[in-house]
Design an enzyme around this catalytic site. Sequence first.
Site, PDB file in Angstrom:
ATOM      1  N   LYS A  89       0.747  -1.144  -0.149  1.00  0.00           N
ATOM      2  CA  LYS A  89      -0.033  -0.042   0.144  1.00  0.00           C
ATOM      3  C   LYS A  89       0.959   1.173  -0.022  1.00  0.00           C
ATOM      4  O   LYS A  89       0.260   2.384   0.381  1.00  0.00           O
ATOM      5  CB  LYS A  89      -0.865   0.021   1.219  1.00  0.00           C
ATOM      6  CG  LYS A  89      -1.851  -1.124   1.273  1.00  0.00           C
ATOM      7  CD  LYS A  89      -2.660  -1.445   0.051  1.00  0.00           C
ATOM      8  CE  LYS A  89      -2.693  -2.663  -0.354  1.00  0.00           C
ATOM      9  NZ  LYS A  89      -3.127  -2.685  -2.038  1.00  0.00           N
ATOM     10  N   THR A 129       1.450  -0.491  -7.380  1.00  0.00           N
ATOM     11  CA  THR A 129       0.814  -0.649  -8.359  1.00  0.00           C
ATOM     12  C   THR A 129       1.161   0.462  -9.346  1.00  0.00           C
ATOM     13  O   THR A 129       1.477   0.364 -10.680  1.00  0.00           O
ATOM     14  CB  THR A 129      -0.721  -0.349  -8.402  1.00  0.00           C
ATOM     15  OG1 THR A 129      -0.949  -1.447  -7.201  1.00  0.00           O
ATOM     16  CG2 THR A 129      -1.575  -0.971  -9.404  1.00  0.00           C
ATOM     17  N   HIS A 157       7.839  -7.299  -1.661  1.00  0.00           N
ATOM     18  CA  HIS A 157       7.638  -6.579  -0.402  1.00  0.00           C
ATOM     19  C   HIS A 157       8.510  -7.188   0.687  1.00  0.00           C
ATOM     20  O   HIS A 157       8.307  -6.765   1.788  1.00  0.00           O
ATOM     21  CB  HIS A 157       6.059  -6.878   0.142  1.00  0.00           C
ATOM     22  CG  HIS A 157       4.989  -6.460  -0.615  1.00  0.00           C
ATOM     23  ND1 HIS A 157       5.085  -4.990  -1.222  1.00  0.00           N
ATOM     24  CD2 HIS A 157       3.998  -6.790  -0.956  1.00  0.00           C
ATOM     25  CE1 HIS A 157       3.792  -4.665  -1.810  1.00  0.00           C
ATOM     26  NE2 HIS A 157       3.190  -5.542  -1.848  1.00  0.00           N
ATOM     27  N   ARG A 173       5.985   5.622   1.446  1.00  0.00           N
ATOM     28  CA  ARG A 173       4.465   6.260   1.507  1.00  0.00           C
ATOM     29  C   ARG A 173       4.479   6.504   3.145  1.00  0.00           C
ATOM     30  O   ARG A 173       4.833   5.917   4.117  1.00  0.00           O
ATOM     31  CB  ARG A 173       3.536   5.415   0.928  1.00  0.00           C
ATOM     32  CG  ARG A 173       2.403   6.483   0.946  1.00  0.00           C
ATOM     33  CD  ARG A 173       0.924   5.806   0.108  1.00  0.00           C
ATOM     34  NE  ARG A 173       0.017   6.528   0.172  1.00  0.00           N
ATOM     35  CZ  ARG A 173      -1.270   5.981  -0.149  1.00  0.00           C
ATOM     36  NH1 ARG A 173      -1.509   4.840  -0.357  1.00  0.00           N
ATOM     37  NH2 ARG A 173      -2.252   6.849  -0.265  1.00  0.00           N
ATOM     38  N   SER A 192      -4.482   2.721   4.362  1.00  0.00           N
ATOM     39  CA  SER A 192      -4.920   2.052   2.915  1.00  0.00           C
ATOM     40  C   SER A 192      -4.994   0.483   2.979  1.00  0.00           C
ATOM     41  O   SER A 192      -5.432  -0.211   2.632  1.00  0.00           O
ATOM     42  CB  SER A 192      -3.737   2.431   1.823  1.00  0.00           C
ATOM     43  OG  SER A 192      -3.923   1.902   0.783  1.00  0.00           O
ATOM     44  N   ARG A 221      -8.206   2.963  -4.671  1.00  0.00           N
ATOM     45  CA  ARG A 221      -9.059   3.335  -3.935  1.00  0.00           C
ATOM     46  C   ARG A 221      -9.312   4.966  -4.075  1.00  0.00           C
ATOM     47  O   ARG A 221     -10.274   5.266  -4.791  1.00  0.00           O
ATOM     48  CB  ARG A 221      -8.873   2.944  -2.382  1.00  0.00           C
ATOM     49  CG  ARG A 221      -9.850   3.137  -1.299  1.00  0.00           C
ATOM     50  CD  ARG A 221      -9.414   2.728  -0.164  1.00  0.00           C
ATOM     51  NE  ARG A 221      -8.518   3.762   0.292  1.00  0.00           N
ATOM     52  CZ  ARG A 221      -8.426   4.511   1.242  1.00  0.00           C
ATOM     53  NH1 ARG A 221      -9.683   4.952   1.570  1.00  0.00           N
ATOM     54  NH2 ARG A 221      -7.387   5.400   1.696  1.00  0.00           N
ATOM     55  N   GLY A 240      -6.206   7.006  -3.798  1.00  0.00           N
ATOM     56  CA  GLY A 240      -4.857   7.584  -4.499  1.00  0.00           C
ATOM     57  C   GLY A 240      -4.550   8.896  -4.116  1.00  0.00           C
ATOM     58  O   GLY A 240      -3.923   9.642  -4.938  1.00  0.00           O
TER      59      GLY A 240
HETATM   60  P1  PAP Z   1      -0.177  -3.250  -3.139  1.00  0.00           P
HETATM   61  O1  PAP Z   1       1.097  -3.039  -2.529  1.00  0.00           O
HETATM   62  O2  PAP Z   1      -0.860  -4.094  -2.581  1.00  0.00           O
HETATM   63  O3  PAP Z   1       0.199  -3.442  -4.487  1.00  0.00           O
HETATM   64  P2  PAP Z   1      -0.026  -0.659  -3.723  1.00  0.00           P
HETATM   65  O4  PAP Z   1      -0.204  -0.560  -4.993  1.00  0.00           O
HETATM   66  O5  PAP Z   1       1.228  -0.044  -2.965  1.00  0.00           O
HETATM   67  O6  PAP Z   1      -0.967  -1.845  -3.164  1.00  0.00           O
HETATM   68  O7  PAP Z   1      -1.150   0.507  -2.861  1.00  0.00           O
HETATM   69  C1  PAP Z   1      -2.283   0.923  -3.243  1.00  0.00           C
HETATM   70  C2  PAP Z   1      -2.485   2.292  -2.800  1.00  0.00           C
HETATM   71  O8  PAP Z   1      -1.960   2.890  -4.127  1.00  0.00           O
HETATM   72  C3  PAP Z   1      -4.051   2.821  -2.927  1.00  0.00           C
HETATM   73  O9  PAP Z   1      -4.007   3.927  -2.010  1.00  0.00           O
HETATM   74  P3  PAP Z   1      -5.239   4.218  -1.115  1.00  0.00           P
HETATM   75  O10 PAP Z   1      -5.910   3.139  -0.379  1.00  0.00           O
HETATM   76  O11 PAP Z   1      -4.744   5.500  -0.334  1.00  0.00           O
HETATM   77  O12 PAP Z   1      -6.413   5.027  -2.093  1.00  0.00           O
HETATM   78  C4  PAP Z   1      -4.197   3.130  -4.442  1.00  0.00           C
HETATM   79  O13 PAP Z   1      -5.376   4.074  -4.520  1.00  0.00           O
HETATM   80  C5  PAP Z   1      -3.126   3.949  -4.748  1.00  0.00           C
HETATM   81  N1  PAP Z   1      -2.821   3.834  -6.288  1.00  0.00           N
HETATM   82  C6  PAP Z   1      -3.110   2.865  -6.944  1.00  0.00           C
HETATM   83  N2  PAP Z   1      -2.574   3.436  -8.362  1.00  0.00           N
HETATM   84  C7  PAP Z   1      -2.067   4.702  -8.103  1.00  0.00           C
HETATM   85  C8  PAP Z   1      -1.927   5.631  -9.074  1.00  0.00           C
HETATM   86  N3  PAP Z   1      -1.718   5.410 -10.165  1.00  0.00           N
HETATM   87  N4  PAP Z   1      -1.567   7.058  -8.513  1.00  0.00           N
HETATM   88  C9  PAP Z   1      -1.456   7.252  -7.206  1.00  0.00           C
HETATM   89  N5  PAP Z   1      -2.068   6.469  -6.261  1.00  0.00           N
HETATM   90  C10 PAP Z   1      -2.159   4.942  -6.929  1.00  0.00           C
END
Ligand code: PAP
Length: 341
Positions: free
Chosen positions: A77, A81, A141, A163, A171, A299, A301
């Site tokens: 999180k 991604t 991770h 982050r 998140s 979610r 972002g």
């Molecule tokens: P993972 O480690 O399970 O792959 P990861 O992608 O690190 O998850 O984290 C998801 C977070 O990145 C979410 O944050 P939020 O819950 O605060 O919203 C997701 O919305 C955010 N996220 C995914 N894609 C993007 C993007 N393109 N730009 C900015 N934030 C993003």
Amino acid sequence: MSLSHCSHHQLEDEYKKTDQNESDMLKNLPREKGWTTEYVYQYQSVWLTPTFVKGVKLVQQYFNAQSTDILLATLPKSGTTWFKALIFSIMNRTRFDSPSHPLLTKGPHDCIPFLEYIIQDERSYQDYQFSCLPRRLFATHIPCPLLPASVMSSGCKIVYVFRETKDVFVSNWHYMTKLRLKELPSFPIEDAFYLFCKGVSHFGPFWDHVLGYWKASLENPENVIFLTYEDMKKDPVVCVMKLAKFLGKPFSLEEEREGVAQEIIRLCSFQNLSSLEVNQSGLQHFSPHFAVENTHFWRKGQVGDWKNYMTLEMAQQLDEITRQKLAGTSLIETLHVDTIT
Ligand code: PAP
């Protein structure tokens, strides 16, 4: 039953099939209440679900890094991604035209796999060859000290993304609640907060993970870059250029004139990727036994969403822990961790 729960059942069933040695091994590990599973286990000082205990052990046993590999390292999180999409786009920018770009039809997790998911046996990495790439791109991770020695000795490139702690916590709580096994009791944010502060989060403690890669970036600045989610939000062009240079693919003057970095940023933006059909439906199959609904990766972002879920008291407590854990490092100033206003 949601699809994510269904996939977790498959995962659990698979786990139940594991041999006696693995079950015995888990029995000997310290355990705590889990976020998605009943328990998480402390393996080599890191908190992991049973599946990841197995995954980390297999990575340690079988992954042999090559000097040309690129490894994106994150805590869950923290922007995995997003940075998968950015790294994939930077490295492949001369290979694809906009209309045929793989990110329009594949999720970022299909473009760059996690080390700890793709490993099934020793052949997994040898066989792994993403057809359109001259260089292997992976994500993980796994904390820095737990990676196999070849990662550091090979001189491969590691991109670490940090982050802000409170946003990572919030998140995680949202995501893990969606993936939590349905037979487990509900998981209020207070329970998650208690565990997170104790260091019990997937691949945590949070601060140890950050410090491990921070130290590696100070010792090996050529090979390990430390970036933040917040900087990428604030100044994406500067960050993408820095990343491209670090990866040995700096933007040429012509590319700068053509706005190639800006185009990559637009392609990988939350708004763009989250609106694509491929990311709005279906499952991300991480392994034959584990899949997550694609929508769970998108979610809000945003920076600072913690304010909508944490009390001021919780925020102050977490900031204080972060200050204490990172005390004595220059990291504390770099990250602006004290964001309470
Ligand atoms: P993972 O480690 O399970 O792959 P990861 O992608 O690190 O998850 O984290 C998801 C977070 O990145 C979410 O944050 P939020 O819950 O605060 O919203 C997701 O919305 C955010 N996220 C995914 N894609 C993007 C993007 N393109 N730009 C900015 N934030 C993003």
